[in-house]
Enzyme design. Structure first.
Site, PDB file in Angstrom:
ATOM      1  N   CYS A 275      -4.472   2.342  -0.220  1.00 50.31           N
ATOM      2  CA  CYS A 275      -3.788   3.597  -0.576  1.00 50.31           C
ATOM      3  C   CYS A 275      -2.596   3.304  -1.471  1.00 50.31           C
ATOM      4  CB  CYS A 275      -3.278   4.309   0.673  1.00 50.31           C
ATOM      5  SG  CYS A 275      -4.522   4.683   1.864  1.00 50.31           S
TER       6      CYS A 275
HETATM    7  N1  SAJ Z   1       4.872  -2.809   3.103  1.00 44.86           N
HETATM    8  C1  SAJ Z   1       5.987  -3.556   2.758  1.00 44.86           C
HETATM    9  N2  SAJ Z   1       7.215  -3.088   3.127  1.00 44.86           N
HETATM   10  C2  SAJ Z   1       7.361  -1.909   3.821  1.00 44.86           C
HETATM   11  C3  SAJ Z   1       6.204  -1.166   4.154  1.00 44.86           C
HETATM   12  C4  SAJ Z   1       4.969  -1.635   3.791  1.00 44.86           C
HETATM   13  O1  SAJ Z   1       5.887  -4.619   2.142  1.00 44.86           O
HETATM   14  O2  SAJ Z   1       8.495  -1.550   4.143  1.00 44.86           O
HETATM   15  C5  SAJ Z   1       3.557  -3.290   2.673  1.00 44.86           C
HETATM   16  C6  SAJ Z   1       2.607  -3.541   3.813  1.00 44.86           C
HETATM   17  O3  SAJ Z   1       2.740  -4.857   4.296  1.00 44.86           O
HETATM   18  C7  SAJ Z   1       1.249  -3.317   3.155  1.00 44.86           C
HETATM   19  C8  SAJ Z   1       1.550  -2.258   2.118  1.00 44.86           C
HETATM   20  O4  SAJ Z   1       2.959  -2.276   1.903  1.00 44.86           O
HETATM   21  O5  SAJ Z   1       0.811  -4.490   2.514  1.00 44.86           O
HETATM   22  C9  SAJ Z   1       1.128  -0.859   2.549  1.00 44.86           C
HETATM   23  O6  SAJ Z   1       1.680  -0.676   3.833  1.00 44.86           O
HETATM   24  P1  SAJ Z   1       1.745   0.816   4.530  1.00 44.86           P
HETATM   25  O7  SAJ Z   1       2.640   0.668   5.706  1.00 44.86           O
HETATM   26  O8  SAJ Z   1       2.073   1.819   3.538  1.00 44.86           O
HETATM   27  O9  SAJ Z   1       0.300   0.990   5.136  1.00 44.86           O
HETATM   28  P2  SAJ Z   1      -0.985   1.669   4.525  1.00 44.86           P
HETATM   29  O10 SAJ Z   1      -1.397   1.105   3.222  1.00 44.86           O
HETATM   30  O11 SAJ Z   1      -1.981   1.643   5.624  1.00 44.86           O
HETATM   31  O12 SAJ Z   1      -0.504   3.139   4.238  1.00 44.86           O
HETATM   32  C10 SAJ Z   1      -0.950   4.187   5.036  1.00 44.86           C
HETATM   33  C11 SAJ Z   1      -0.767   5.419   4.200  1.00 44.86           C
HETATM   34  N3  SAJ Z   1      -1.423   6.526   4.829  1.00 44.86           N
HETATM   35  C12 SAJ Z   1      -2.139   7.354   4.058  1.00 44.86           C
HETATM   36  O13 SAJ Z   1      -2.263   7.220   2.851  1.00 44.86           O
HETATM   37  C13 SAJ Z   1      -2.814   8.467   4.763  1.00 44.86           C
HETATM   38  C14 SAJ Z   1       0.705   5.732   4.041  1.00 44.86           C
HETATM   39  O14 SAJ Z   1       0.874   7.014   3.412  1.00 44.86           O
HETATM   40  C15 SAJ Z   1       1.389   5.757   5.376  1.00 44.86           C
HETATM   41  O15 SAJ Z   1       2.763   6.052   5.197  1.00 44.86           O
HETATM   42  C16 SAJ Z   1       1.229   4.378   6.005  1.00 44.86           C
HETATM   43  O16 SAJ Z   1      -0.182   4.210   6.239  1.00 44.86           O
HETATM   44  C17 SAJ Z   1       1.975   4.276   7.316  1.00 44.86           C
HETATM   45  O17 SAJ Z   1       3.083   4.864   7.404  1.00 44.86           O
HETATM   46  O18 SAJ Z   1       1.493   3.546   8.184  1.00 44.86           O
END
Ligand code: SAJ
Length: 438
Positions: A275
């Protein structure tokens, strides 16, 4: 009663027949939610193996239990098929198919186009279609609607209804689920917004109608672009703090004590998942076609994409400080999934970190309790089984994904040298001379 009123009445009486196209991490949970709300639901997927598993009462999706599927199949409220012609008996169809990027970095709408063209053969008056796949503003109106109209001379907003509703599924999350996460929904016309919102409101706790498909498409991209850019900001902060010799983790913890006007993000080895790294590039691609350069997105993407290289530089410096070249050193990468406590390696920065270390001549192995094997482009690698043995053998352990199951005290004790890209070791890591943090 006109078409709209008849359709709304069918939804309110739970008499409408529903189809969900795409039995993936979005479609199957949505199908189960509508079936549990009392509708007759048919899941449609071209992959016969998925269809067979569902009809056998089995789930292959993290957020849906086999018990749920078995019960609904037993009650004949959920069915699955690969035959799109069932759509001719459906009143409502939701399209939940992938929207990846091509190798060129451009949007790949082939799944949406294929699903729409299959659906269009069976479209009929008194039907509502909702697209859920994350995509650029204008897709529903410019790509889906013309293909539906190609096969008929119906009028959208009168004979049939078309809307967009962004999926907000976060696989594995227990607090916010398909049922209780607020659902934005916007139609091609006001009546399209009303009909689709009425449909979803029969099964979901909170539906948020907006006035157009473009607003709904753009809201989703704002949500994920917001995240991607803020992660890019803290990743650049990590690079700045490295130059300033200031501990970025302490800086962020201190800033996060501000009770208002601040939202904590943490740096890491890069940006993974299907995403966050991808959705914003759909937006910047669309804006390029309108002669506008979405600079924040481009810059954040550049910074996030560079983080694996930045981390490998830290590994090289850490080994150098103990008199070891990276070439020939045993390096153990902990965590291959793109984020903690899941098995998904899509776009995982661990893949880039491993590849870059191998290119520098390191003897690489990885351990991940959820990922037993990596198959990526032209190479593949198995997770080591004996973590302790791997740690003891390693000249350097690199924490790339901080799964909760790891015993970080033990890892700290047994390792010769650790590069921690997630602050998984916390205060103990900050104090230890054998730990280098991002
Ligand atoms: N990440 C960082 N630093 C952060 C947060 C995330 O490096 O502070 C990295 C994670 O390690 C990962 C990537 O970013 O590699 C994405 O992480 P994510 O927490 O955004 O997880 P996702 O990709 O599963 O995002 C989903 C998304 N949900 C949908 O699109 C419906 C996102 O909008 C959500 O906010 C996220 O889950 C969530 O909050 O868990």
């Amino acid at each position: 009663m006109n078409t709209k009123q008849k359709l709304i009445e069918k939804f309110e009486k739970k008499e409408a027949k529903i189809a969900i196209l795409g039995m993936g991490y979005v479609g199957l949970p949505l199908a189960v939610v509508f079936a549990e709300a009392g509708f007759d639901v048919t899941g449609i997927d071209p992959v016969q193996e998925k269809v067979d598993l569902i009809n056998k009462g089995e789930s292959y999706i993290l957020d849906v239990s086999t018990e749920q599927v078995k019960k609904l199949i037993g009650e004949n409220r959920l069915h699955a098929t690969s035959d799109f012609s069932v759509i001719r008996e459906m009143d409502a169809v939701s399209i939940c198919v992938p929207t990846p990027l091509r190798k060129t970095g451009d949007p790949d709408l082939s799944f949406i186009i294929s699903a729409t063209e299959s659906l269009a053969e069976y479209i009929h008056p008194g039907m509502v279609v909702v697209l859920e796949s994350s995509t650029y503003p204008g897709t529903t109106r410019e790509m889906v609607l013309p293909r539906l109209l190609d096969c008929c001379d119906y009028k959208v907003g009168e004979d049939f209804f078309l809307a967009f509703s962004p999926e907000r599924v976060d696989p594995g999350r227990k607090d916010w689920t398909t049922i209780n996460t607020p659902k934005v929904i916007g139609g091609i016309t006001e009546d399209c917004s009303e009909v689709s919102a009425k449909w979803y409101a029969q099964a979901l706790d909170k539906v948020v109608p907006v006035t157009s498909t473009e607003v709904a498409e753009m809201a989703k991209l704002l949500e994920n672009t917001f995240r991607m850019i803020n992660i890019g900001l803290v990743n650049e902060l990590a690079i700045m703090c490295d130059r300033l010799k200031v501990d970025v983790w302490e800086v962020i913890e201190a800033a996060a004590t501000k009770p208002f006007g601040f939202m904590k993000f943490t740096p890491g080895p890069g940006l993974g998942g299907h995403c966050i790294p991808i959705d914003p590039l759909y937006l910047s691609w669309k804006l390029k076609s309108l002669n506008y350069n979405a600079r924040f997105i481009e810059l954040a993407s550049e910074i996030n994409t560079n983080m694996p290289r930045f981390l490998v530089g830290k590994v090289q410096d850490a080994l150098n400080n103990v008199g070891k070249p990276i070439k020939g050193s045993d390096i153990l990468v902990l965590g291959a999934a793109y984020k903690p406590d899941i098995d998904d390696i899509r776009e995982s920065p661990a893949l880039d970190v491993i590849h870059l270390l191998e290119q520098k001549g390191a003897k690489i192995s990885f351990h991940d309790p959820y990922v037993h094997q990596i198959k990526h482009e032209e190479w593949e690698m198995e997770s080591i089984q004996d973590l302790n043995e791997g740690i003891e053998k390693a000249d350097c352990v690199v924490i790339v994904t901080d799964h909760k199951v790891y015993d970080y005290d033990e890892i700290l004790e047994k390792s010769q040298l650790i590069v921690d890209s997630r602050n998984a070791l916390g205060e103990n890591g900050r104090k230890s001379p054998k730990v280098v943090r991002l």
